[in-house]
Design a protein around this motif. Structure first.
Motif, PDB file in Angstrom:
ATOM      1  N   PHE A 173       0.814  -1.246  -0.044  1.00  0.00           N
ATOM      2  CA  PHE A 173       0.180   0.092   0.038  1.00  0.00           C
ATOM      3  C   PHE A 173       1.077   1.346  -0.112  1.00  0.00           C
ATOM      4  CE2 PHE A 173      -2.421   3.410   2.390  1.00  0.00           C
ATOM      5  CZ  PHE A 173      -3.341   3.476   1.516  1.00  0.00           C
ATOM      6  N   PHE A 174       1.911   1.336   1.064  1.00  0.00           N
ATOM      7  CA  PHE A 174       2.573   2.322   0.875  1.00  0.00           C
ATOM      8  C   PHE A 174       3.805   2.655  -0.146  1.00  0.00           C
ATOM      9  CE2 PHE A 174       1.649   1.926   5.648  1.00  0.00           C
ATOM     10  CZ  PHE A 174       0.898   3.062   5.758  1.00  0.00           C
ATOM     11  N   GLY A 175       4.032   1.311  -0.550  1.00  0.00           N
ATOM     12  CA  GLY A 175       4.972   1.408  -1.886  1.00  0.00           C
ATOM     13  C   GLY A 175       4.365   1.736  -3.007  1.00  0.00           C
ATOM     14  N   LEU A 176       3.260   1.400  -3.189  1.00  0.00           N
ATOM     15  CA  LEU A 176       2.540   1.818  -4.636  1.00  0.00           C
ATOM     16  C   LEU A 176       2.139   3.325  -4.346  1.00  0.00           C
ATOM     17  CD1 LEU A 176      -0.116  -1.062  -4.688  1.00  0.00           C
ATOM     18  CD2 LEU A 176       1.652  -0.377  -6.779  1.00  0.00           C
ATOM     19  N   TRP A 177       1.865   4.025  -3.247  1.00  0.00           N
ATOM     20  CA  TRP A 177       1.623   5.381  -3.187  1.00  0.00           C
ATOM     21  C   TRP A 177       3.030   6.013  -3.421  1.00  0.00           C
ATOM     22  CZ3 TRP A 177      -2.096   8.498  -3.599  1.00  0.00           C
ATOM     23  CH2 TRP A 177      -3.087   8.197  -3.182  1.00  0.00           C
ATOM     24  N   CYS A 178       4.098   5.348  -2.842  1.00  0.00           N
ATOM     25  CA  CYS A 178       5.581   6.127  -3.218  1.00  0.00           C
ATOM     26  C   CYS A 178       5.770   6.030  -4.580  1.00  0.00           C
ATOM     27  CB  CYS A 178       6.609   5.121  -2.490  1.00  0.00           C
ATOM     28  SG  CYS A 178       8.171   5.479  -2.695  1.00  0.00           S
ATOM     29  N   LEU A 179       5.573   5.168  -5.443  1.00  0.00           N
ATOM     30  CA  LEU A 179       5.770   4.959  -6.807  1.00  0.00           C
ATOM     31  C   LEU A 179       4.710   6.070  -7.607  1.00  0.00           C
ATOM     32  CD1 LEU A 179       6.249   1.411  -7.665  1.00  0.00           C
ATOM     33  CD2 LEU A 179       8.004   3.081  -7.335  1.00  0.00           C
ATOM     34  N   ILE A 180       3.390   6.216  -7.133  1.00  0.00           N
ATOM     35  CA  ILE A 180       2.390   7.125  -7.776  1.00  0.00           C
ATOM     36  C   ILE A 180       2.986   8.703  -7.532  1.00  0.00           C
ATOM     37  CG2 ILE A 180       0.229   7.928  -7.481  1.00  0.00           C
ATOM     38  CD1 ILE A 180      -0.751   4.991  -7.182  1.00  0.00           C
ATOM     39  N   LEU A 181       3.249   8.894  -6.409  1.00  0.00           N
ATOM     40  CA  LEU A 181       3.747  10.089  -6.084  1.00  0.00           C
ATOM     41  C   LEU A 181       5.017  10.609  -6.595  1.00  0.00           C
ATOM     42  CD1 LEU A 181       3.214  10.424  -2.290  1.00  0.00           C
ATOM     43  CD2 LEU A 181       1.933  11.733  -3.960  1.00  0.00           C
ATOM     44  N   TYR A 182       5.776   9.337  -6.903  1.00  0.00           N
ATOM     45  CA  TYR A 182       7.328   9.506  -7.964  1.00  0.00           C
ATOM     46  C   TYR A 182       6.978   9.993  -9.184  1.00  0.00           C
ATOM     47  CZ  TYR A 182      11.622   8.737 -10.203  1.00  0.00           C
ATOM     48  OH  TYR A 182      12.628   8.858 -10.933  1.00  0.00           O
ATOM     49  N   ILE A 183       6.014   9.175  -9.741  1.00  0.00           N
ATOM     50  CA  ILE A 183       5.569   9.396 -11.190  1.00  0.00           C
ATOM     51  C   ILE A 183       4.975  10.921 -11.332  1.00  0.00           C
ATOM     52  CG2 ILE A 183       4.066   8.664 -13.089  1.00  0.00           C
ATOM     53  CD1 ILE A 183       4.087   5.943 -11.760  1.00  0.00           C
ATOM     54  N   ARG A 184       4.222  11.057 -10.460  1.00  0.00           N
ATOM     55  CA  ARG A 184       3.865  12.620 -10.391  1.00  0.00           C
ATOM     56  C   ARG A 184       4.775  13.522 -10.246  1.00  0.00           C
ATOM     57  NH1 ARG A 184      -0.882  14.468 -12.344  1.00  0.00           N
ATOM     58  NH2 ARG A 184      -1.730  16.326 -11.291  1.00  0.00           N
ATOM     59  N   TYR A 185       5.705  13.281  -9.380  1.00  0.00           N
ATOM     60  CA  TYR A 185       7.021  14.384  -9.164  1.00  0.00           C
ATOM     61  C   TYR A 185       7.855  14.172 -10.523  1.00  0.00           C
ATOM     62  CZ  TYR A 185      11.655  15.318  -7.872  1.00  0.00           C
ATOM     63  OH  TYR A 185      13.042  16.145  -7.985  1.00  0.00           O
ATOM     64  N   MET A 244       6.205   8.203   2.170  1.00  0.00           N
ATOM     65  CA  MET A 244       5.638   6.779   1.867  1.00  0.00           C
ATOM     66  C   MET A 244       6.644   5.552   1.940  1.00  0.00           C
ATOM     67  SD  MET A 244       2.261   7.060   1.463  1.00  0.00           S
ATOM     68  CE  MET A 244       2.166   8.303   2.629  1.00  0.00           C
ATOM     69  N   TYR A 245       7.868   5.971   1.351  1.00  0.00           N
ATOM     70  CA  TYR A 245       8.915   4.901   1.212  1.00  0.00           C
ATOM     71  C   TYR A 245       9.197   4.692   3.051  1.00  0.00           C
ATOM     72  CZ  TYR A 245      13.556   3.093   0.429  1.00  0.00           C
ATOM     73  OH  TYR A 245      14.804   2.209   0.610  1.00  0.00           O
ATOM     74  N   VAL A 246       9.364   5.500   3.735  1.00  0.00           N
ATOM     75  CA  VAL A 246       9.583   5.308   5.066  1.00  0.00           C
ATOM     76  C   VAL A 246       8.489   4.331   5.747  1.00  0.00           C
ATOM     77  CG1 VAL A 246       9.927   6.282   7.505  1.00  0.00           C
ATOM     78  CG2 VAL A 246      11.189   7.415   5.596  1.00  0.00           C
ATOM     79  N   LEU A 247       7.170   4.576   5.582  1.00  0.00           N
ATOM     80  CA  LEU A 247       6.396   3.944   6.089  1.00  0.00           C
ATOM     81  C   LEU A 247       6.161   2.381   5.485  1.00  0.00           C
ATOM     82  CD1 LEU A 247       3.210   6.572   5.977  1.00  0.00           C
ATOM     83  CD2 LEU A 247       4.425   5.606   8.197  1.00  0.00           C
ATOM     84  N   ALA A 248       6.725   2.364   4.279  1.00  0.00           N
ATOM     85  CA  ALA A 248       6.582   1.119   3.476  1.00  0.00           C
ATOM     86  C   ALA A 248       7.996   0.347   4.359  1.00  0.00           C
ATOM     87  CB  ALA A 248       7.113   1.199   2.189  1.00  0.00           C
ATOM     88  N   LEU A 249       9.226   0.842   4.710  1.00  0.00           N
ATOM     89  CA  LEU A 249      10.136   0.199   5.208  1.00  0.00           C
ATOM     90  C   LEU A 249       9.545  -0.184   6.785  1.00  0.00           C
ATOM     91  CD1 LEU A 249      13.251   2.608   4.501  1.00  0.00           C
ATOM     92  CD2 LEU A 249      12.736   0.310   3.865  1.00  0.00           C
ATOM     93  N   LEU A 250       8.805   0.616   7.278  1.00  0.00           N
ATOM     94  CA  LEU A 250       8.594   0.291   8.551  1.00  0.00           C
ATOM     95  C   LEU A 250       7.397  -0.947   8.923  1.00  0.00           C
ATOM     96  CD1 LEU A 250       8.272   4.021  10.200  1.00  0.00           C
ATOM     97  CD2 LEU A 250      10.037   2.082  10.629  1.00  0.00           C
ATOM     98  N   SER A 251       6.818  -1.322   7.581  1.00  0.00           N
ATOM     99  CA  SER A 251       5.734  -2.149   7.410  1.00  0.00           C
ATOM    100  C   SER A 251       6.337  -3.528   7.250  1.00  0.00           C
ATOM    101  CB  SER A 251       4.828  -1.722   6.233  1.00  0.00           C
ATOM    102  OG  SER A 251       4.127  -0.544   6.582  1.00  0.00           O
TER     103      SER A 251
END
Length: 589
Positions: free
Chosen positions: A164-176, A191-198
């Motif tokens: 969930f957090f990893g996909l958000w990370c990539l979506i925000l990156y594409i937007r960036y 989002m990357y940090v939250l993915a790591l903590l998951s």
């Protein structure tokens, strides 16, 4: 035409249609995975994550604090640092989830899977600009049997949460990459940090972004590498924390200990094995044991080596026409690399859940391929080719959904699931041991005895199987035999807290109270926060008439687990006996 090239312009599609497709795909996912809500199977490490985890079962700030602050040596779960996943399980427990009613846990995991499916649709749409294409690819992901395990497997909450957090990370990156701005980059980092903590298998995310820069974003440059430096620093920190926490609590075998042949054979086996399971998901199991022997004489290992040797040159050759195949496979390989077996941390050679997020790389290739087959996107009436492709996608999705629902039938309870596992991997001692426990709980003691002994035939020094067989013999009243198996277990692992605890219980039944106390103390030396050990030691002290010592043990048990009803009742009885004893002594005076 190169798959995906003309589609990256991201021509505007009807957002209303995208919303309708998201609802339709989500509904299909709910139907396919619906049986998972009633699953009651307790699997492998669910005991650590739920059944025996006092922090999860005592929701509050104290538990939250421990989940967050125990970084290098987590105490509640053996393994890597994963506070966000543990907190989410704790919240589900607070909302009514229980060991005998797992629906709340499954409901949250299914909601996350539905959300992940929607995010896959959005990500594919952002990359390729085709609404129907994104919906079809997302549907194939959402109902695929390879996505089953993270939903009914309580301990695997970490996979859907990380995705969930990893996909958000990539979506925000594409937007960036298209809009720029520190806000989007900061959101990507969060989002990357939250993915790591998951779940730390999200560690390669910055490298995956570089792969996406190569294709399909086509922006790989020195600038693209430099902008990843903050993310790569987080990647390095996460890797160190993961390795230290895993090594200190559960153990991890570095490549040097695994042998020169084992690593390449394991990696080659897994590359082809996972691709095979994605394309043809039959005989699925949460536990795929290592092939025996792990050598070229085994058909699956040979297929893995030959398949990998053919796959790599074919991928390189494909660069003459497209970047898609190599980039998609690299995304998949890099994302799944932490679980390929280069570092030994489990008895399983493979597991379906490891594919859950890495499959995104193959989905991007599929999207590009379907886009190429269907021709250029149009706003008007769809072509016959596009309609045929839609029918094919729906047919494949239907067969996937049927396979998913069929697989979920075996998750209805623990016994049915382990019967399936042993059927798929009959030489897995871990599966045989767990099946024995399930059979024992079902009252099928003779079958349980056979299952335990089969596990010990495969691994004679399997401590847990020795313990479980001793427990079965204890329930059958064969105490001397139980003690013999426990002694063998202590010869293998002298400091095993569970073995000392089991030995103490048997000795207490036999009336050897002093020896039992000695083993309880040894158990606490290696597991000082086990409330049940304190409780049983207190009972033994009470039998011996040492009420003061018993009361101290019961109070210690309640400090560790305030909701332990057995310790609470025992404390009340011990205090009552103490008052009666003191009153009698006073009257004598």
């Amino acid at each position: 035409m190169e798959p995906g090239r003309s589609l990256l312009k991201n021509d505007t599609g009807p957002l209303g249609l995208l919303a309708v497709l998201l609802i339709a795909v989500s509904a299909a996912v709910l139907v396919a995975h619906g049986p998972g809500l009633s699953a009651q199977a307790i699997l492998i490490d669910d005991d650590e994550y739920l059944t025996d985890n006092d922090l999860v079962k005592n929701p509050g700030w104290e538990s939250t604090k421990r989940f967050l602050t125990e970084v290098l040596e987590p105490s509640s779960v053996k393994g890597y640092y994963q506070p966000v996943s543990m907190i989410s399980l704790m919240i589900d427990y607070a909302l009514g989830g229980r060991v005998d009613n797992l629906r709340q846990f499954h409901r949250t995991s299914l909601a996350l899977h539905v959300a992940n499916t929607a995010l896959v649709v959005v990500l594919i749409y952002m990359l390729f600009g085709r609404v129907w294409l994104a919906g079809g690819v997302g549907l194939l992901f959402g109902v695929h049997p390879i996505t089953v395990e993270p939903i009914p497997w309580v301990a695997d909450r970490k996979t859907v949460l990380m995705a969930f957090f990893g996909l958000w990370c990539l979506i925000l990156y594409i937007r960036y990459t298209r809009m720029g701005g520190w806000g989007l980059y900061t959101g990507c980092m969060i989002m990357y940090v939250l993915a790591l903590l998951s779940k730390p298998t999200s560690t390669p995310l910055p490298v995956l972004m570089l792969v996406m820069d190569y294709w399909p974003l086509k922006r790989l440059s020195k600038k693209a590498v430099v902008e990843k430096i903050p993310l790569l620093i987080l990647c390095g920190i996460g890797s160190v924390i993961t390795y230290i926490s895993q090594t200190r609590t559960a153990g991890a075998a570095p490549p040097s200990e695994l042998g020169a042949e084992r690593i390449p054979l394991t990696v080659c086996h897994n590359i082809i094995f996972y691709l095979y399971k994605i394309v043809w998901p039959i005989n699925q199991s949460p536990d795929y044991g290592f092939p025996k022997p792990l050598g070229l004489s085994h058909p699956m290992v040979l297929a893995g080596v030959v398949g990998t040797c053919l796959l790599i040159p074919l991928l390189l050759l494909s660069l003459r026409w497209t970047r898609a195949l190599l980039a998609g496979w690299l995304f998949f390989f890099i994302a799944i690399f932490p679980t390929l077996g280069v570092v030994g941390f489990t008895w399983m050679i493979a597991c379906d859940k490891y594919v859950y997020f890495p499959i995104l790389g193959l989905l991007m290739v599929l999207a590009a391929f379907l886009g190429w087959l269907s021709g250029p996107g149009r706003t008007g009436k769809p072509t016959k080719r596009q309609l045929m492709l839609a029918v094919v996608v729906l047919f494949v999705a239907g067969t996937e959904a049927a396979a998913t629902r069929n697989y979920l039938k075996d998750w209805r309870n623990t016994l049915s699931l382990y019967e399936r596992i042993v059927k798929v991997t009959p030489d897995s001692p871990q599966a045989l041991n767990r099946l024995g426990h399930c059979l024992q709980m079902a009252g099928r003691t003779q079958e349980a005895d056979i299952s335990y002994r089969r596990a010990l035939e495969i691994i004679p020094d399997y401590v847990e199987a020795h313990n479980n067989l001793a427990g079965l013999l204890q329930t059958l009243g064969r105490y001397d035999e139980a003690v013999d198996y426990l002694r063998q277990a202590l010869l293998i692992s002298p400091n095993n807290a569970g073995t000392h605890y089991n030995m103490a219980n048997v000795l207490c039944i036999q009336g050897q109270y002093e020896s039992a106390i000695s083993h309880y103390r040894k158990a606490l030396q290696n597991c000082p926060k086990d409330a049940e050990v304190y409780n049983n030691m207190g009972v033994t002290f009470a039998i011996m008439g040492r009420l003061e010592d018993a009361i101290g043990c019961f109070r210690k048990a309640l400090q560790i687990a305030p909701n332990n009803s057995s310790a609470s009742n025992n404390l009340e009885q011990a205090l009552a006996k103490q008052r009666i004893s003191q009153s009698g002594a006073s009257n004598l005076e």
